[in-house]
Structure formats: structure tokens, C-alpha cells
Motif scaffolding. Structure first.
Motif, PDB file in Angstrom:
ATOM      1  N   GLY A 152      42.663 -23.577 -20.073  1.00  0.00           N
ATOM      2  CA  GLY A 152      43.311 -22.472 -19.368  1.00  0.00           C
ATOM      3  C   GLY A 152      42.767 -21.112 -19.736  1.00  0.00           C
ATOM      4  N   GLU A 153      41.624 -21.073 -20.419  1.00  0.00           N
ATOM      5  CA  GLU A 153      41.063 -19.798 -20.847  1.00  0.00           C
ATOM      6  C   GLU A 153      40.202 -19.187 -19.745  1.00  0.00           C
ATOM      7  OE1 GLU A 153      40.740 -20.375 -25.646  1.00  0.00           O
ATOM      8  OE2 GLU A 153      39.101 -21.176 -24.438  1.00  0.00           O
ATOM      9  N   ASP A 154      40.348 -17.906 -19.550  1.00  0.00           N
ATOM     10  CA  ASP A 154      39.544 -17.119 -18.610  1.00  0.00           C
ATOM     11  C   ASP A 154      39.300 -15.778 -19.296  1.00  0.00           C
ATOM     12  OD1 ASP A 154      38.230 -16.185 -16.354  1.00  0.00           O
ATOM     13  OD2 ASP A 154      40.084 -15.615 -15.340  1.00  0.00           O
ATOM     14  N   ILE A 155      38.338 -15.771 -20.201  1.00  0.00           N
ATOM     15  CA  ILE A 155      38.141 -14.682 -21.152  1.00  0.00           C
ATOM     16  C   ILE A 155      37.017 -13.762 -20.707  1.00  0.00           C
ATOM     17  CG2 ILE A 155      37.438 -14.170 -23.524  1.00  0.00           C
ATOM     18  CD1 ILE A 155      38.827 -16.810 -24.335  1.00  0.00           C
ATOM     19  N   GLU A 156      37.305 -12.472 -20.729  1.00  0.00           N
ATOM     20  CA  GLU A 156      36.292 -11.450 -20.456  1.00  0.00           C
ATOM     21  C   GLU A 156      35.768 -10.918 -21.782  1.00  0.00           C
ATOM     22  OE1 GLU A 156      36.041  -7.008 -18.397  1.00  0.00           O
ATOM     23  OE2 GLU A 156      37.956  -8.056 -18.466  1.00  0.00           O
ATOM     24  N   VAL A 157      34.444 -10.858 -21.928  1.00  0.00           N
ATOM     25  CA  VAL A 157      33.817 -10.361 -23.153  1.00  0.00           C
ATOM     26  C   VAL A 157      33.588  -8.859 -23.005  1.00  0.00           C
ATOM     27  CG1 VAL A 157      31.840 -10.566 -24.712  1.00  0.00           C
ATOM     28  CG2 VAL A 157      32.693 -12.595 -23.487  1.00  0.00           C
ATOM     29  N   LEU A 158      33.983  -8.099 -24.022  1.00  0.00           N
ATOM     30  CA  LEU A 158      33.847  -6.641 -24.008  1.00  0.00           C
ATOM     31  C   LEU A 158      33.018  -6.190 -25.204  1.00  0.00           C
ATOM     32  CD1 LEU A 158      37.626  -5.764 -23.468  1.00  0.00           C
ATOM     33  CD2 LEU A 158      35.867  -5.932 -21.698  1.00  0.00           C
ATOM     34  N   GLU A 159      31.970  -5.443 -24.951  1.00  0.00           N
ATOM     35  CA  GLU A 159      31.236  -4.785 -26.027  1.00  0.00           C
ATOM     36  C   GLU A 159      31.611  -3.314 -25.960  1.00  0.00           C
ATOM     37  OE1 GLU A 159      26.896  -4.977 -28.058  1.00  0.00           O
ATOM     38  OE2 GLU A 159      26.893  -4.632 -25.899  1.00  0.00           O
ATOM     39  N   LEU A 160      32.249  -2.837 -27.017  1.00  0.00           N
ATOM     40  CA  LEU A 160      32.770  -1.472 -27.043  1.00  0.00           C
ATOM     41  C   LEU A 160      32.171  -0.703 -28.205  1.00  0.00           C
ATOM     42  CD1 LEU A 160      36.567  -2.324 -26.619  1.00  0.00           C
ATOM     43  CD2 LEU A 160      34.994  -1.596 -24.812  1.00  0.00           C
ATOM     44  N   GLY A 161      32.011   0.592 -28.011  1.00  0.00           N
ATOM     45  CA  GLY A 161      31.673   1.452 -29.135  1.00  0.00           C
ATOM     46  C   GLY A 161      32.812   1.409 -30.139  1.00  0.00           C
ATOM     47  N   PHE A 162      32.469   1.456 -31.425  1.00  0.00           N
ATOM     48  CA  PHE A 162      33.490   1.350 -32.456  1.00  0.00           C
ATOM     49  C   PHE A 162      34.523   2.467 -32.344  1.00  0.00           C
ATOM     50  CE2 PHE A 162      35.058   2.073 -36.817  1.00  0.00           C
ATOM     51  CZ  PHE A 162      35.747   0.879 -36.947  1.00  0.00           C
ATOM     52  N   GLU A 163      34.064   3.693 -32.146  1.00  0.00           N
ATOM     53  CA  GLU A 163      35.005   4.815 -32.015  1.00  0.00           C
ATOM     54  C   GLU A 163      35.878   4.647 -30.771  1.00  0.00           C
ATOM     55  OE1 GLU A 163      31.845   5.143 -32.987  1.00  0.00           O
ATOM     56  OE2 GLU A 163      32.167   5.907 -35.018  1.00  0.00           O
ATOM     57  N   LEU A 182      41.743  -5.745 -38.169  1.00  0.00           N
ATOM     58  CA  LEU A 182      40.304  -5.883 -38.396  1.00  0.00           C
ATOM     59  C   LEU A 182      39.549  -4.590 -38.111  1.00  0.00           C
ATOM     60  CD1 LEU A 182      39.664  -9.494 -37.098  1.00  0.00           C
ATOM     61  CD2 LEU A 182      39.258  -8.649 -39.413  1.00  0.00           C
ATOM     62  N   LEU A 183      39.929  -3.888 -37.054  1.00  0.00           N
ATOM     63  CA  LEU A 183      39.279  -2.608 -36.755  1.00  0.00           C
ATOM     64  C   LEU A 183      39.520  -1.616 -37.888  1.00  0.00           C
ATOM     65  CD1 LEU A 183      40.057  -2.320 -32.942  1.00  0.00           C
ATOM     66  CD2 LEU A 183      37.774  -2.512 -33.963  1.00  0.00           C
ATOM     67  N   GLN A 184      40.732  -1.570 -38.405  1.00  0.00           N
ATOM     68  CA  GLN A 184      41.027  -0.652 -39.499  1.00  0.00           C
ATOM     69  C   GLN A 184      40.312  -1.062 -40.785  1.00  0.00           C
ATOM     70  OE1 GLN A 184      45.337  -0.544 -39.396  1.00  0.00           O
ATOM     71  NE2 GLN A 184      45.316   1.165 -37.951  1.00  0.00           N
ATOM     72  N   HIS A 185      40.177  -2.373 -41.005  1.00  0.00           N
ATOM     73  CA  HIS A 185      39.407  -2.839 -42.165  1.00  0.00           C
ATOM     74  C   HIS A 185      37.958  -2.368 -42.062  1.00  0.00           C
ATOM     75  CE1 HIS A 185      37.889  -5.415 -45.351  1.00  0.00           C
ATOM     76  NE2 HIS A 185      36.888  -5.682 -44.528  1.00  0.00           N
ATOM     77  N   LEU A 186      37.376  -2.539 -40.875  1.00  0.00           N
ATOM     78  CA  LEU A 186      35.987  -2.126 -40.695  1.00  0.00           C
ATOM     79  C   LEU A 186      35.847  -0.610 -40.829  1.00  0.00           C
ATOM     80  CD1 LEU A 186      33.132  -3.172 -40.151  1.00  0.00           C
ATOM     81  CD2 LEU A 186      33.580  -2.877 -37.704  1.00  0.00           C
ATOM     82  N   GLU A 187      36.814   0.135 -40.337  1.00  0.00           N
ATOM     83  CA  GLU A 187      36.775   1.594 -40.466  1.00  0.00           C
ATOM     84  C   GLU A 187      36.787   1.999 -41.946  1.00  0.00           C
ATOM     85  OE1 GLU A 187      39.047   5.472 -38.625  1.00  0.00           O
ATOM     86  OE2 GLU A 187      40.256   3.715 -39.095  1.00  0.00           O
ATOM     87  N   LEU A 188      37.639   1.370 -42.742  1.00  0.00           N
ATOM     88  CA  LEU A 188      37.682   1.680 -44.172  1.00  0.00           C
ATOM     89  C   LEU A 188      36.372   1.317 -44.849  1.00  0.00           C
ATOM     90  CD1 LEU A 188      41.311   0.511 -45.036  1.00  0.00           C
ATOM     91  CD2 LEU A 188      40.454   2.864 -44.940  1.00  0.00           C
ATOM     92  N   ARG A 189      35.799   0.197 -44.468  1.00  0.00           N
ATOM     93  CA  ARG A 189      34.520  -0.213 -45.064  1.00  0.00           C
ATOM     94  C   ARG A 189      33.424   0.786 -44.693  1.00  0.00           C
ATOM     95  NH1 ARG A 189      32.193  -6.040 -45.443  1.00  0.00           N
ATOM     96  NH2 ARG A 189      33.886  -6.038 -46.929  1.00  0.00           N
ATOM     97  N   MET A 190      33.420   1.213 -43.439  1.00  0.00           N
ATOM     98  CA  MET A 190      32.403   2.179 -42.995  1.00  0.00           C
ATOM     99  C   MET A 190      32.523   3.478 -43.773  1.00  0.00           C
ATOM    100  SD  MET A 190      32.614   1.462 -38.902  1.00  0.00           S
ATOM    101  CE  MET A 190      31.336   2.591 -38.388  1.00  0.00           C
ATOM    102  N   LEU A 191      33.742   3.933 -43.992  1.00  0.00           N
ATOM    103  CA  LEU A 191      33.960   5.166 -44.745  1.00  0.00           C
ATOM    104  C   LEU A 191      33.518   4.992 -46.197  1.00  0.00           C
ATOM    105  CD1 LEU A 191      37.456   6.207 -43.345  1.00  0.00           C
ATOM    106  CD2 LEU A 191      35.278   7.368 -42.951  1.00  0.00           C
ATOM    107  N   LYS A 192      33.887   3.857 -46.795  1.00  0.00           N
ATOM    108  CA  LYS A 192      33.563   3.609 -48.199  1.00  0.00           C
ATOM    109  C   LYS A 192      32.060   3.488 -48.426  1.00  0.00           C
ATOM    110  CE  LYS A 192      34.459   0.295 -51.884  1.00  0.00           C
ATOM    111  NZ  LYS A 192      35.058  -0.993 -52.226  1.00  0.00           N
ATOM    112  N   GLU A 193      31.374   2.810 -47.496  1.00  0.00           N
ATOM    113  CA  GLU A 193      29.956   2.551 -47.677  1.00  0.00           C
ATOM    114  C   GLU A 193      29.062   3.574 -46.969  1.00  0.00           C
ATOM    115  OE1 GLU A 193      29.252  -1.548 -46.650  1.00  0.00           O
ATOM    116  OE2 GLU A 193      30.707  -2.265 -48.127  1.00  0.00           O
ATOM    117  N   GLY A 194      29.674   4.519 -46.267  1.00  0.00           N
ATOM    118  CA  GLY A 194      28.910   5.586 -45.625  1.00  0.00           C
ATOM    119  C   GLY A 194      28.025   5.156 -44.482  1.00  0.00           C
ATOM    120  N   TRP A 195      28.540   4.325 -43.610  1.00  0.00           N
ATOM    121  CA  TRP A 195      27.749   3.875 -42.456  1.00  0.00           C
ATOM    122  C   TRP A 195      27.580   5.003 -41.470  1.00  0.00           C
ATOM    123  CZ3 TRP A 195      30.004  -1.517 -40.844  1.00  0.00           C
ATOM    124  CH2 TRP A 195      29.918  -2.396 -41.937  1.00  0.00           C
TER     125      TRP A 195
END
Length: 195
Positions: A152-163, A182-195
């Protein structure tokens, strides 16, 4: 002597229609040492895994959009933007999330990093979700994704800018708890590691 703070006194199966819904009667030892009789319904649908796929250089994330009936009946349009996820179905969390990511997004995931496991609705659901992140490259795409029609899955794939994805959390366009985490985890990692 039993030191458990819980004594189950009765267990009744209410439904086995999709997954297992049971009603438990139990005694709970309170902090003052007294026992209190309680009753709760518990929905057991197994444990799951979810992954946020991201591309560091392009600062993008891969998410999916699919219809979720429980959100529709709770005064929402029903189409949720989410990180790829699925139930473990007797597989390890790492194995299952690689399969789910490819099935839903069309991208074959190499290295995955487990960031934590969490109960998402512990007042009524037994499910524990294992959270992962993983990098993807455009060349990792091996299919169109979209899930399994027979499920019953009908999934649309989205590639989005992180911001853009973070802004969609603020605007309410992304309203799925696991995805927000998960988005907030990645945001914290980006800030910590200076991406």
C-alpha cells in the motif's frame, strides 16, 4: 522476595487485526511503598528503524512523503514528510534500515551511523525506534524508490536543502517526530563540527 515495582494481574488480547493490542491490569508500587491497581491498553507493533540521508557537500537531505491515515483522522491532511523508516521484522536495525532506505528512496546506503534509540509514544505503544544517519551521493541511486505497492505504499522521494528542511519544521510542513529529531541531530552535529 520480588522487588519488581509491577505485578501484572490480568492480560487480555483486544485485537490481533494488524498488530497486537492488549489490555493489562496491574499493580504498581508507588514511591511511598503502597500498591495501586491500574489498567492500560498497550499496542505492540514491533520495533523499527529510521534514517536521515544527507549529502554534506550539497547540504541536502533525502526525505519521503506518504499518506498516513492516523494523521488524517487527527485533523491533518495526511501526507507526512518523513525520514525513511520501517519495522525491523526480525532483522537487525542496521540491516533493516539499509533495506528500507533503498526501498523507499531508491538510494543504496553504505555506512550508517546509529545515533540513539528512543520510545516514541511510551504511554501506549511498545515500539522502540533505532535512529541512524548516513551520507549519500548522487551515484548511490540504484532505483526510483517509492516503496512497495503490495504494502500500500505510494512514496514520493524529496531531495531538500538542509536549511529548507529546517524551515519546514518551523512552518509545520514537517510534523513527523522522528524526522524532526534527526534533522535537529544533524544540525547540532553540523554546528559542532563546523560543516
Amino acid at each position: 522476595m520480588d522487588n519488581s515495582p509491577v505485578r501484572i494481574t490480568a492480560e487480555e488480547t483486544l485485537s490481533e487485526n494488524w498488530y497486537l493490542l492488549k489490555k493489562y491490569s496491574f499493580d504498581l508500587r508507588r514511591r511511598d511503598g503502597s500498591w495501586q491497581a491500574q489498567t492500560r491498553e498497550v499496542y505492540d507493533r514491533g520495533n523499527g528503524a529510521t534514517i536521515l540521508l544527507y549529502n554534506r557537500e550539497r547540504r541536502t537531505v533525502l526525505l519521503i512523503r506518504q499518506f498516513r491515515m492516523p494523521t488524517f483522522v487527527n485533523d491533518y491532511h495526511g501526507y507526512l514528510i518523513e525520514a525513511a523508516a520501517g519495522l525491523l521484522d526480525n532483522a537487525s536495525p542496521e540491516e533493516r534500515i539499509r533495506l528500507e532506505a533503498e526501498e523507499e528512496t531508491g538510494y543504496r546506503v553504505g555506512h550508517v551511523e546509529k545515533v540513539y534509540a528512543a520510545f516514541m509514544s511510551p504511554g501506549s505503544v511498545t515500539e522502540r525506534i533505532h535512529f541512524f544517519i548516513g551520507e549519500y551521493q548522487p551515484g548511490d541511486r540504484v532505483g526510483s524508490g517509492g516503496g512497495l505497492e503490495e504494502e500500500g505504499e505510494d512514496i514520493e522521494v524529496l531531495e531538500l536543502g538542509f536549511e529548507q528542511a529546517l524551515a519546514m519544521v518551523q512552518s509545520g510542513e514537517i510534523a513527523d517526530g522522528k524526522t524532526i529529531m534527526l534533522l535537529q541531530h544533524l544540525e547540532l552535529r553540523m554546528l559542532k563540527e563546523g560543516w
